[in-house]
Motif scaffolding. Structure first.
Motif, mmCIF file in Angstrom:
data_model
loop_
_atom_site.group_PDB
_atom_site.id
_atom_site.type_symbol
_atom_site.label_atom_id
_atom_site.label_comp_id
_atom_site.label_asym_id
_atom_site.label_seq_id
_atom_site.Cartn_x
_atom_site.Cartn_y
_atom_site.Cartn_z
ATOM 1 N N ARG A 2 0.891 -1.035 -0.061
ATOM 2 C CA ARG A 2 0.048 -0.150 -0.102
ATOM 3 C C ARG A 2 0.978 1.188 0.337
ATOM 4 O O ARG A 2 1.354 1.855 0.945
ATOM 5 N N ARG A 5 -0.610 4.586 1.591
ATOM 6 C CA ARG A 5 -0.280 4.581 2.769
ATOM 7 C C ARG A 5 1.026 4.835 3.500
ATOM 8 O O ARG A 5 1.252 5.520 4.531
ATOM 9 N N GLU A 72 -6.281 8.012 7.413
ATOM 10 C CA GLU A 72 -5.988 6.691 7.527
ATOM 11 C C GLU A 72 -6.420 6.341 9.032
ATOM 12 O O GLU A 72 -6.266 7.148 9.903
ATOM 13 N N ASN A 75 -3.911 3.114 13.209
ATOM 14 C CA ASN A 75 -2.654 3.665 13.456
ATOM 15 C C ASN A 75 -1.973 3.149 14.993
ATOM 16 O O ASN A 75 -1.022 3.913 15.074
#
Length: 128
Positions: A2, A5, A72, A75
């Motif tokens: 990804r 990201r 996002e 995390n």
């Protein structure tokens, strides 16, 4: 992989590291100035401790907020491990940055940024 990201993680870690490193440089300079103008053995200690505490508290907060601003989620590993790694790195390199014009060695900062970027990719996959 990804890559988007990871890119967001790299930007977040880079900005957070720059902010915390700048905070430490400015705070330690203030502590040195306070200590140089006084005969007290503990002059500048409060500024020094406040700077370290602020840097250690600010890093995980900036990592979390930066990734959230970029949309996002998931995390937790980045925030926890990144915060603890910053605590270790800044504590280990405290003598390097706590002098006039001092800074954490570039190789150590680069390793920290790479670690944080790698941790950014450890979040959940939102595609599935």
């Amino acid at each position: 992989m990804r890559y988007v990201r990871l890119g967001k993680g790299a930007v977040t870690v880079l900005v957070a590291t720059a902010a915390c490193h700048t905070l430490m440089s400015a705070g330690f300079a203030s502590a040195r100035d306070s200590a140089s103008g006084s005969d007290d053995a503990f002059a500048g200690t409060f500024e020094f401790l406040l700077t370290m505490a602020a840097s250690w508290a600010l890093m995980p907060l900036l990592l979390w907020a930066g990734m959230r601003v970029m949309g996002e989620t998931g995390n937790v590993a980045m925030v926890i491990v990144g915060g603890l790694a910053w605590l270790g790195l800044s504590g280990y390199c405290i003598d390097d940055i706590d002098r006039a014009g001092g800074h954490i060695p570039a190789a150590a900062l680069a390793a920290y940024i790479l670690l944080g970027t790698g941790l950014a990719g450890s979040g959940p996959d939102r595609r599935g």
